[in-house]
Design a protein around this motif. Structure first.
Motif, PDB file in Angstrom:
ATOM      1  N   ALA A 204       0.842  -1.193   0.000  1.00 25.34           N
ATOM      2  CA  ALA A 204       0.000   0.000   0.000  1.00 25.34           C
ATOM      3  C   ALA A 204       0.878   1.244   0.000  1.00 25.34           C
ATOM      4  CB  ALA A 204      -0.934   0.022   1.210  1.00 25.34           C
ATOM      5  N   ALA A 205       0.405   2.276  -0.680  1.00 28.82           N
ATOM      6  CA  ALA A 205       1.056   3.581  -0.678  1.00 28.82           C
ATOM      7  C   ALA A 205       0.014   4.619  -1.068  1.00 28.82           C
ATOM      8  CB  ALA A 205       2.234   3.617  -1.659  1.00 28.82           C
ATOM      9  N   PHE A 206       0.244   5.865  -0.683  1.00 25.04           N
ATOM     10  CA  PHE A 206      -0.685   6.942  -0.992  1.00 25.04           C
ATOM     11  C   PHE A 206      -0.095   7.887  -2.015  1.00 25.04           C
ATOM     12  CE2 PHE A 206      -2.602   5.601   2.977  1.00 25.04           C
ATOM     13  CZ  PHE A 206      -3.960   5.848   2.783  1.00 25.04           C
ATOM     14  N   THR A 207      -0.955   8.354  -2.934  1.00 26.50           N
ATOM     15  CA  THR A 207      -0.564   9.438  -3.818  1.00 26.50           C
ATOM     16  C   THR A 207      -0.668  10.748  -3.053  1.00 26.50           C
ATOM     17  OG1 THR A 207      -2.829   9.766  -4.640  1.00 26.50           O
ATOM     18  CG2 THR A 207      -1.444   8.158  -5.809  1.00 26.50           C
ATOM     19  N   GLU A 208      -0.142  11.818  -3.625  1.00 24.13           N
ATOM     20  CA  GLU A 208      -0.154  13.106  -2.936  1.00 24.13           C
ATOM     21  C   GLU A 208      -1.567  13.600  -2.658  1.00 24.13           C
ATOM     22  OE1 GLU A 208       2.160  16.036  -4.911  1.00 24.13           O
ATOM     23  OE2 GLU A 208       4.081  15.042  -4.555  1.00 24.13           O
ATOM     24  N   ASP A 209      -2.515  13.263  -3.532  1.00 22.89           N
ATOM     25  CA  ASP A 209      -3.881  13.744  -3.333  1.00 22.89           C
ATOM     26  C   ASP A 209      -4.721  12.808  -2.472  1.00 22.89           C
ATOM     27  OD1 ASP A 209      -4.403  11.627  -5.010  1.00 22.89           O
ATOM     28  OD2 ASP A 209      -5.254  12.815  -6.637  1.00 22.89           O
ATOM     29  N   GLY A 210      -4.104  11.760  -1.910  1.00 29.55           N
ATOM     30  CA  GLY A 210      -4.810  10.924  -0.948  1.00 29.55           C
ATOM     31  C   GLY A 210      -5.444   9.675  -1.496  1.00 29.55           C
ATOM     32  N   SER A 211      -5.269   9.386  -2.780  1.00 29.61           N
ATOM     33  CA  SER A 211      -5.745   8.102  -3.289  1.00 29.61           C
ATOM     34  C   SER A 211      -4.826   7.000  -2.775  1.00 29.61           C
ATOM     35  CB  SER A 211      -5.771   8.092  -4.813  1.00 29.61           C
ATOM     36  OG  SER A 211      -6.791   8.928  -5.306  1.00 29.61           O
ATOM     37  N   LEU A 212      -5.397   5.828  -2.592  1.00 29.65           N
ATOM     38  CA  LEU A 212      -4.668   4.696  -2.042  1.00 29.65           C
ATOM     39  C   LEU A 212      -4.296   3.726  -3.153  1.00 29.65           C
ATOM     40  CD1 LEU A 212      -3.696   2.997   0.403  1.00 29.65           C
ATOM     41  CD2 LEU A 212      -6.036   2.101   0.572  1.00 29.65           C
ATOM     42  N   LEU A 213      -3.021   3.403  -3.248  1.00 32.16           N
ATOM     43  CA  LEU A 213      -2.542   2.408  -4.195  1.00 32.16           C
ATOM     44  C   LEU A 213      -2.403   1.075  -3.467  1.00 32.16           C
ATOM     45  CD1 LEU A 213       0.293   4.433  -5.983  1.00 32.16           C
ATOM     46  CD2 LEU A 213      -2.088   4.146  -6.722  1.00 32.16           C
ATOM     47  N   LEU A 214      -3.066   0.053  -3.980  1.00 31.23           N
ATOM     48  CA  LEU A 214      -3.009  -1.274  -3.393  1.00 31.23           C
ATOM     49  C   LEU A 214      -2.170  -2.189  -4.273  1.00 31.23           C
ATOM     50  CD1 LEU A 214      -6.744  -1.809  -2.345  1.00 31.23           C
ATOM     51  CD2 LEU A 214      -4.842  -1.023  -0.922  1.00 31.23           C
ATOM     52  N   GLY A 215      -1.137  -2.791  -3.705  1.00 30.03           N
ATOM     53  CA  GLY A 215      -0.314  -3.750  -4.424  1.00 30.03           C
ATOM     54  C   GLY A 215      -0.851  -5.151  -4.211  1.00 30.03           C
ATOM     55  N   LEU A 216      -1.146  -5.847  -5.299  1.00 29.01           N
ATOM     56  CA  LEU A 216      -1.769  -7.165  -5.223  1.00 29.01           C
ATOM     57  C   LEU A 216      -0.729  -8.273  -5.363  1.00 29.01           C
ATOM     58  CD1 LEU A 216      -4.911  -6.613  -7.501  1.00 29.01           C
ATOM     59  CD2 LEU A 216      -4.608  -6.054  -5.071  1.00 29.01           C
ATOM     60  N   ARG A 217      -0.725  -9.176  -4.424  1.00 29.83           N
ATOM     61  CA  ARG A 217       0.049 -10.405  -4.596  1.00 29.83           C
ATOM     62  C   ARG A 217      -0.741 -11.380  -5.468  1.00 29.83           C
ATOM     63  NH1 ARG A 217       2.660 -14.191   0.244  1.00 29.83           N
ATOM     64  NH2 ARG A 217       4.136 -15.317  -1.108  1.00 29.83           N
ATOM     65  N   VAL A 218      -2.047 -11.339  -5.298  1.00 29.77           N
ATOM     66  CA  VAL A 218      -2.999 -12.105  -6.093  1.00 29.77           C
ATOM     67  C   VAL A 218      -4.218 -11.223  -6.291  1.00 29.77           C
ATOM     68  CG1 VAL A 218      -4.583 -14.075  -6.040  1.00 29.77           C
ATOM     69  CG2 VAL A 218      -2.225 -14.381  -5.273  1.00 29.77           C
ATOM     70  N   PRO A 219      -4.775 -11.196  -7.518  1.00 23.99           N
ATOM     71  CA  PRO A 219      -4.368 -11.910  -8.724  1.00 23.99           C
ATOM     72  C   PRO A 219      -3.237 -11.187  -9.456  1.00 23.99           C
ATOM     73  CG  PRO A 219      -6.307 -10.617  -9.213  1.00 23.99           C
ATOM     74  CD  PRO A 219      -6.032 -10.435  -7.741  1.00 23.99           C
ATOM     75  N   VAL A 220      -2.742 -11.852 -10.499  1.00 22.41           N
ATOM     76  CA  VAL A 220      -1.779 -11.271 -11.423  1.00 22.41           C
ATOM     77  C   VAL A 220      -2.349 -11.408 -12.829  1.00 22.41           C
ATOM     78  CG1 VAL A 220       0.190 -11.777  -9.943  1.00 22.41           C
ATOM     79  CG2 VAL A 220      -0.506 -13.459 -11.662  1.00 22.41           C
ATOM     80  N   THR A 221      -1.694 -10.782 -13.785  1.00 21.41           N
ATOM     81  CA  THR A 221      -2.185 -10.877 -15.162  1.00 21.41           C
ATOM     82  C   THR A 221      -1.922 -12.277 -15.720  1.00 21.41           C
ATOM     83  OG1 THR A 221      -0.127 -10.259 -16.277  1.00 21.41           O
ATOM     84  CG2 THR A 221      -1.534  -8.456 -15.470  1.00 21.41           C
ATOM     85  N   ARG A 222      -2.549 -12.559 -16.824  1.00 27.20           N
ATOM     86  CA  ARG A 222      -2.351 -13.859 -17.476  1.00 27.20           C
ATOM     87  C   ARG A 222      -0.885 -14.070 -17.849  1.00 27.20           C
ATOM     88  NH1 ARG A 222      -5.828 -17.507 -19.581  1.00 27.20           N
ATOM     89  NH2 ARG A 222      -7.574 -16.061 -19.268  1.00 27.20           N
ATOM     90  N   MET A 223      -0.158 -12.983 -18.098  1.00 26.01           N
ATOM     91  CA  MET A 223       1.261 -13.080 -18.438  1.00 26.01           C
ATOM     92  C   MET A 223       2.158 -13.121 -17.200  1.00 26.01           C
ATOM     93  SD  MET A 223       1.066 -13.410 -21.608  1.00 26.01           S
ATOM     94  CE  MET A 223       2.838 -13.437 -21.902  1.00 26.01           C
ATOM     95  N   GLY A 224       1.563 -13.143 -16.004  1.00 24.80           N
ATOM     96  CA  GLY A 224       2.348 -13.264 -14.780  1.00 24.80           C
ATOM     97  C   GLY A 224       2.879 -11.971 -14.226  1.00 24.80           C
ATOM     98  N   GLN A 225       2.297 -10.826 -14.632  1.00 25.65           N
ATOM     99  CA  GLN A 225       2.763  -9.517 -14.162  1.00 25.65           C
ATOM    100  C   GLN A 225       1.973  -9.061 -12.943  1.00 25.65           C
ATOM    101  OE1 GLN A 225       1.631  -8.249 -18.058  1.00 25.65           O
ATOM    102  NE2 GLN A 225       3.657  -7.346 -18.433  1.00 25.65           N
ATOM    103  N   ALA A 226       2.650  -8.329 -12.082  1.00 22.90           N
ATOM    104  CA  ALA A 226       2.018  -7.788 -10.884  1.00 22.90           C
ATOM    105  C   ALA A 226       1.184  -6.557 -11.227  1.00 22.90           C
ATOM    106  CB  ALA A 226       3.078  -7.432  -9.853  1.00 22.90           C
ATOM    107  N   MET A 227       0.218  -6.261 -10.350  1.00 23.53           N
ATOM    108  CA  MET A 227      -0.698  -5.135 -10.583  1.00 23.53           C
ATOM    109  C   MET A 227      -0.849  -4.281  -9.327  1.00 23.53           C
ATOM    110  SD  MET A 227      -3.784  -6.901 -12.765  1.00 23.53           S
ATOM    111  CE  MET A 227      -4.090  -8.118 -11.489  1.00 23.53           C
ATOM    112  N   VAL A 228      -1.121  -3.001  -9.579  1.00 21.90           N
ATOM    113  CA  VAL A 228      -1.463  -2.042  -8.536  1.00 21.90           C
ATOM    114  C   VAL A 228      -2.827  -1.454  -8.886  1.00 21.90           C
ATOM    115  CG1 VAL A 228      -0.851   0.174  -7.470  1.00 21.90           C
ATOM    116  CG2 VAL A 228       0.944  -1.496  -8.033  1.00 21.90           C
ATOM    117  N   VAL A 229      -3.742  -1.420  -7.918  1.00 15.85           N
ATOM    118  CA  VAL A 229      -5.079  -0.875  -8.130  1.00 15.85           C
ATOM    119  C   VAL A 229      -5.239   0.386  -7.291  1.00 15.85           C
ATOM    120  CG1 VAL A 229      -7.557  -1.261  -7.832  1.00 15.85           C
ATOM    121  CG2 VAL A 229      -6.104  -3.112  -8.689  1.00 15.85           C
ATOM    122  N   GLU A 230      -5.709   1.449  -7.914  1.00 18.71           N
ATOM    123  CA  GLU A 230      -5.916   2.718  -7.211  1.00 18.71           C
ATOM    124  C   GLU A 230      -7.326   2.777  -6.636  1.00 18.71           C
ATOM    125  OE1 GLU A 230      -4.751   7.399  -7.784  1.00 18.71           O
ATOM    126  OE2 GLU A 230      -5.154   6.207  -9.581  1.00 18.71           O
TER     127      GLU A 230
END
Length: 374
Positions: A204-230
């Protein structure tokens, strides 16, 4: 590339399960504790009121591995809440330290309501008791599966092509949790939809304007890449009179991870528009893991620290953005590096679970490895 200078310090920090890291922003707290640098960490075994701790070095110490220590936060929950477990992410914004549960479940499933919580306390409210321990009131939002719903709404709206799950995996994780919630007539059962993916939040991390970035261990993309959801308006979690937070964009970390060795997020750090991510395998222990039973390649990847420029936010929220990343440090042979944070000197500190020990690691450039006891 691998950096040449790599220090390690072992700490006795029960239950020896560090899972995230963020640098303290309080000069007053550093002064009162006599520690600088100073970091908050979250321990993933036990209720949230017992899973927050501080790691720091005695102020003015020149030797990198000398005079490190750790102490638990003595936390008091301000309002009654249900059981909490599995704290996995920690972040700081506007003086507030946020602690997040994984929103996941055990290795055998199902998804668990107790792991769906967000808690916070303000650094300015932290006091130090007569025994030198930090204390704080802890505000807990334990309305189950809010972030599960927000993350899945973002993934659905953006049309992300995810790693495929077997019917058995979905039945034992999402399906069983959904069936139990509906059978028990839980008011939040609607947040578990049949076409969702299980979600494991570990960064987890915050942008300057207060949105929350969530780092996902699961799920990942079909190609095996990690994702961050705002996530927009995360402060709504602590006001029951408001609507739930809103889903934002999905950022795919492009450059590390593959079908043969998929990677998920273990921790995040955002500074100056540069997003640092600690990546690693999808599950570290094959025993009783229904994920690795289906996807044994999910346990292959070693820990790696990457960085890239966070793309500018587009007008449309339901969007997938690719972020080009470069490798900062590879932890060859290490699979359980769990948290990262930068200090004022630009050094990165990491926490890891190794041999039933919480170990801190940090590095700069230009020397040889050092290992010392904390």
């Amino acid at each position: 590339m691998s950096d040449p200078l790599h220090h390690a310090v072992d700490l006795d920090l029960e239950p020896q399960e560090a899972s995230g890291l963020v640098a303290s922003g309080s000069a007053e707290l550093k002064d009162r504790l006599g520690m600088d640098p100073l970091y908050w960490t979250v321990l993933d075994d036990g209720p949230v009121e017992r899973c927050v701790a501080l790691i720091g070095q005695a102020a003015g110490t020149e030797e990198p591995t000398a005079r490190w220590g750790s102490t638990h936060l003595v936390a008091t929950i301000t309002t009654p809440t249900g059981p909490t477990d599995d704290g996995e992410a920690i972040a700081l914004h506007d003086g507030w330290v946020y602690v997040l549960g994984s929103a996941y479940g055990s290795k055998e499933g199902p998804l668990e309501a107790a792991r769906n919580f967000v808690a916070r306390f303000h650094e300015s409210d932290v006091t130090v008791d007569e025994e030198g321990r930090p204390t704080a009131d802890l505000h807990v939002s334990a309305d189950p599966f809010v972030l599960h719903r927000v993350v899945n709404d973002a993934l659905h709206a953006a049309g992300v092509d995810l790693m495929a799950w077997s019917p058995k995996f979905l039945r034992k994780t999402l399906g069983k949790a959904r069936k139990q919630a509906i059978g028990d007539e839980q008011p939040w059962s609607w947040r578990l939809a049949h076409d969702d993916s299980p979600v494991n939040i570990e960064g987890a991390a915050f942008t300057e304007d207060g949105s929350l970035l969530l780092g996902l261990r699961v799920p990942v993309t079909r190609m095996g890449q990690a994702m961050v959801v705002e996530v927009h308006h995360p402060e709504r979690l602590f006001d029951p009179a408001t609507e739930d937070p809103e889903p934002g964009r999905v950022v795919v970390l492009d450059g590390v991870g593959s079908r043969a060795a998929p990677v998920g997020v273990r921790d995040l750090h955002l500074a100056g528009g540069r997003l640092h991510a600690l990546l690693g395998n999808l599950d570290s222990d094959p025993d009783d893991s229904i994920l690795l039973d289906q996807h044994p390649e999910g346990g292959v990847a070693e820990s790696v620290h990457v960085v890239g420029d966070l793309p500018g936010r587009l007008e449309a929220r339901a969007v997938v953005q690719a972020m080009d990343i470069e490798v900062v440090h590879r932890f060859d042979g290490l699979f359980r590096v769990e948290g990262l944070a930068a200090d004022a000197k630009g050094r990165f500190l990491y926490v890891s679970d190794e041999d039933n020990t919480v170990r801190t690691r940090f590095f700069t450039s230009g020397s040889t490895s050092v290992v010392a006891d904390g």
